[in-house]
Design an enzyme around this catalytic site. Structure first.
Site, PDB file in Angstrom:
ATOM      1  N   TYR A 143       0.855  -1.195   0.000  1.00 60.09           N
ATOM      2  CA  TYR A 143       0.000   0.000   0.000  1.00 60.09           C
ATOM      3  C   TYR A 143       0.884   1.234   0.000  1.00 60.09           C
ATOM      4  O   TYR A 143       1.813   1.348   0.792  1.00 60.09           O
ATOM      5  CB  TYR A 143      -0.925   0.016   1.225  1.00 60.09           C
ATOM      6  CG  TYR A 143      -1.857   1.214   1.219  1.00 60.09           C
ATOM      7  CD1 TYR A 143      -2.858   1.340   0.252  1.00 60.09           C
ATOM      8  CD2 TYR A 143      -1.729   2.223   2.170  1.00 60.09           C
ATOM      9  CE1 TYR A 143      -3.703   2.436   0.240  1.00 60.09           C
ATOM     10  CE2 TYR A 143      -2.582   3.328   2.164  1.00 60.09           C
ATOM     11  CZ  TYR A 143      -3.568   3.429   1.196  1.00 60.09           C
ATOM     12  OH  TYR A 143      -4.408   4.514   1.176  1.00 60.09           O
ATOM     13  N   ASP A 235       9.172   2.424   0.885  1.00 59.87           N
ATOM     14  CA  ASP A 235       8.068   3.187   1.463  1.00 59.87           C
ATOM     15  C   ASP A 235       8.034   2.878   2.959  1.00 59.87           C
ATOM     16  O   ASP A 235       7.533   1.839   3.387  1.00 59.87           O
ATOM     17  CB  ASP A 235       6.747   2.808   0.785  1.00 59.87           C
ATOM     18  CG  ASP A 235       5.586   3.632   1.317  1.00 59.87           C
ATOM     19  OD1 ASP A 235       5.789   4.412   2.273  1.00 59.87           O
ATOM     20  OD2 ASP A 235       4.471   3.496   0.775  1.00 59.87           O
ATOM     21  N   LYS A 264       3.299   9.634   8.584  1.00 63.38           N
ATOM     22  CA  LYS A 264       2.859   9.188   9.912  1.00 63.38           C
ATOM     23  C   LYS A 264       3.714   9.744  11.061  1.00 63.38           C
ATOM     24  O   LYS A 264       3.612  10.919  11.369  1.00 63.38           O
ATOM     25  CB  LYS A 264       2.726   7.669   9.929  1.00 63.38           C
ATOM     26  CG  LYS A 264       1.674   7.247   8.882  1.00 63.38           C
ATOM     27  CD  LYS A 264       1.150   5.848   8.936  1.00 63.38           C
ATOM     28  CE  LYS A 264      -0.028   5.730   7.974  1.00 63.38           C
ATOM     29  NZ  LYS A 264       0.065   4.708   6.973  1.00 63.38           N
TER      30      LYS A 264
HETATM   31  C1  LIG Z   1      -0.337   5.169   5.426  1.00 60.35           C
HETATM   32  C2  LIG Z   1       0.540   4.792   4.304  1.00 60.35           C
HETATM   33  C3  LIG Z   1       0.593   5.530   3.112  1.00 60.35           C
HETATM   34  C4  LIG Z   1      -0.344   6.687   2.841  1.00 60.35           C
HETATM   35  O1  LIG Z   1      -0.152   7.735   3.724  1.00 60.35           O
HETATM   36  P1  LIG Z   1      -1.318   8.838   3.865  1.00 60.35           P
HETATM   37  O2  LIG Z   1      -0.745   9.834   4.822  1.00 60.35           O
HETATM   38  O3  LIG Z   1      -2.509   8.097   4.394  1.00 60.35           O
HETATM   39  O4  LIG Z   1      -1.555   9.398   2.513  1.00 60.35           O
HETATM   40  C5  LIG Z   1       1.523   5.183   2.147  1.00 60.35           C
HETATM   41  N1  LIG Z   1       2.349   4.146   2.328  1.00 60.35           N
HETATM   42  C6  LIG Z   1       2.322   3.395   3.455  1.00 60.35           C
HETATM   43  C7  LIG Z   1       3.298   2.264   3.607  1.00 60.35           C
HETATM   44  C8  LIG Z   1       1.413   3.685   4.469  1.00 60.35           C
HETATM   45  O5  LIG Z   1       1.379   2.919   5.568  1.00 60.35           O
END
Ligand SMILES: *Cc1c(COP(=O)(O)O)cnc(C)c1O
Length: 446
Positions: A143, A235, A264
């Protein structure tokens, strides 16, 4: 449990917001979500005054829990009272950039943005700009936020948009590969090697059940990228400053990506994203380079202050020792429970992340080598059965989780993520008593 006010709020919300929420997953609880009034340490209190022990923790940003330590609260308040934002650079942006580049060895330079999604969008644009190639390789079940290049599913040869609204022509530039499958990845590079701009991968599948990499997997990605002139983009939006402490998951696995996306925790609970990496790449962003990147709110001073104060607090206190110790206590306790009652569950997670996956495999429980969560250890008795890919997690028993397990835990006063896929988190505000109470609730409900 009285939830009349939440019910009334949800009724109103359904008229003015799609699905009654501003982020899809929040609507998952049935029959309706509770609305939160306030946080209190490791707890949240809903609009009807019910208290829940919180393991959702904002879906990841709240490493310190809901009660911010005094220096963090003070930094946020003092920056907010200076005026919300300026459209000119501020000192605190430089300080947070310096902090991250000091603690994450692969990061020499960083650009702050406003969400994890924005970070991965910009990272993909950067990789394409730097390499002059279009193809992006992602993990099935990974994701990277709500963005066009990664909302793609299917097999390497037949990628499909995973949502309405994305043209097939976009999906054609994305290659989804099963996580942990070194041969499939080698094949993709043999076929498309000259067109691949980057591999974009979570070091751990963190939004899909928590799947750890098998031994040597990331080294394999690193060498394929090196051999074919592609960038390795990690990521770390969810793992950054959570797994592997201040060095992030890349330090835990000993792999150096070219570019890393953050989000985050690095914003201390405020909207944030970031793209960091080697100077030669990050400098390609405008205005020093030619890959356009810009944002009205980027590097917002209140966010930067919250992120910096949070990370400095972590550097000076026992935050990671505390959350990782409690995470291990919880996973170990869950593993023992599952071994006794139901070997078709797999306990997963690392550091302060945890989850139980309803694997439905009729196989022995995890053995001692994975006693505090699956580590993909090949000497484990169920190494062949534990989840290794997004598809393994997708095969889990989701109805049982959503309809039976989650509501019963909520009624026991424990707030977990409402579906089988999202990770759960231990915060600095959780205590050993909280963990033991949680284990009792699991024992009663499983
Ligand atoms: C939460 C998340 C995202 C997206 O971040 P948002 O601030 O919700 O746009 C992208 N990559 C990973 C691995 C995530 O956990």
């Amino acid at each position: 449990m009285n939830q009349d006010r939440s019910r009334a709020l949800y009724d109103r919300a359904l008229s003015v917001m799609p699905g009654g929420v501003n982020s899809s997953v929040r609507a998952a609880p049935r029959p309706y979500p509770f609305f939160v009034e306030t946080g209190d340490g490791a707890h949240v209190v809903d609009a009807d005054g019910n208290r829940y022990l919180d393991y959702v923790m904002g879906y990841g940003p709240l490493l310190l829990g809901h009660d911010l330590p005094e220096p963090v609260a003070a930094a946020i308040q003092s920056h907010a009272s200076n005026g919300p934002m300026f459209g000119a650079p501020t000192a605190v942006e430089v300080e947070l950039a310096e902090f991250v580049s000091e603690h994450v060895p692969s990061v020499e330079m960083i650009r702050f943005v406003n969400s994890g999604t924005e970070a991965t969008v910009s990272a993909v644009r950067l990789a394409r700009g730097v390499t002059g190639r279009d193809t992006v390789v992602v993990m099935q079940g990974g994701y990277h936020g709500a963005q066009e290049s990664t909302l793609v599913e299917g097999s390497p040869g037949e990628p499909e948009p995973s949502t309405m609204g994305i043209p097939q022509a976009f999906a054609q530039h994305t290659v989804p590969v099963p996580f942990n499958d070194t041969e499939a990845m080698t094949e993709v590079f043999e076929t498309h090697g000259d067109d691949i701009a980057c591999i974009l991968a979570e070091p751990i599948l963190g939004n899909n059940g928590i799947v750890m990499p098998v031994d040597g997997y990331h080294d394999h990605l690193r060498s394929l990228c090196d051999d074919h002139g592609a960038l390795l983009v990690f990521d770390e939006v969810i793992t950054g400053f959570r797994v592997g402490g201040l060095g992030c998951a890349q330090s835990k696995f000993g792999v150096t990506p070219d570019v890393t996306t953050f989000g985050k925790i690095v914003g201390g609970g405020f909207p944030v994203g970031a793209i960091g990496g080697k100077t030669e790449y990050i400098e390609q962003f405008t205005p020093s380079g030619d890959v356009f990147q810009s944002g009205t709110f980027s590097g917002h001073p209140v966010t930067m202050a919250a992120g910096l104060a949070t990370l400095e607090f972590c550097a000076e206190n026992d935050v990671y020792d505390h959350v990782n110790r409690l995470g291990e206590r919880l996973r170990r306790g869950l593993r023992e429970l599952v071994a006794e009652t139901a070997p078709e569950f797999t306990v997963v997670g690392t550091d302060s992340m945890f989850k139980i996956i309803y694997t439905r495999a009729d196989s022995p429980p995890q053995s001692d080598c994975c006693s505090a969560g699956c580590t993909q250890n090949t000497s484990c008795d169920r190494a062949a059965d534990c989840p290794k890919t997004g598809a393994d997690v997708a095969a889990a028993e989701t109805a049982r989780w959503e309809r039976l397990f989650w509501p019963a835990m909520k009624d026991a006063g424990i707030f977990l993520t409402p579906n089988q896929f999202e990770s759960q988190f231990v915060s600095y505000c959780h205590t050993e008593e909280d963990i033991d109470r949680t284990l009792e609730a699991y024992a009663a409900v499983l």
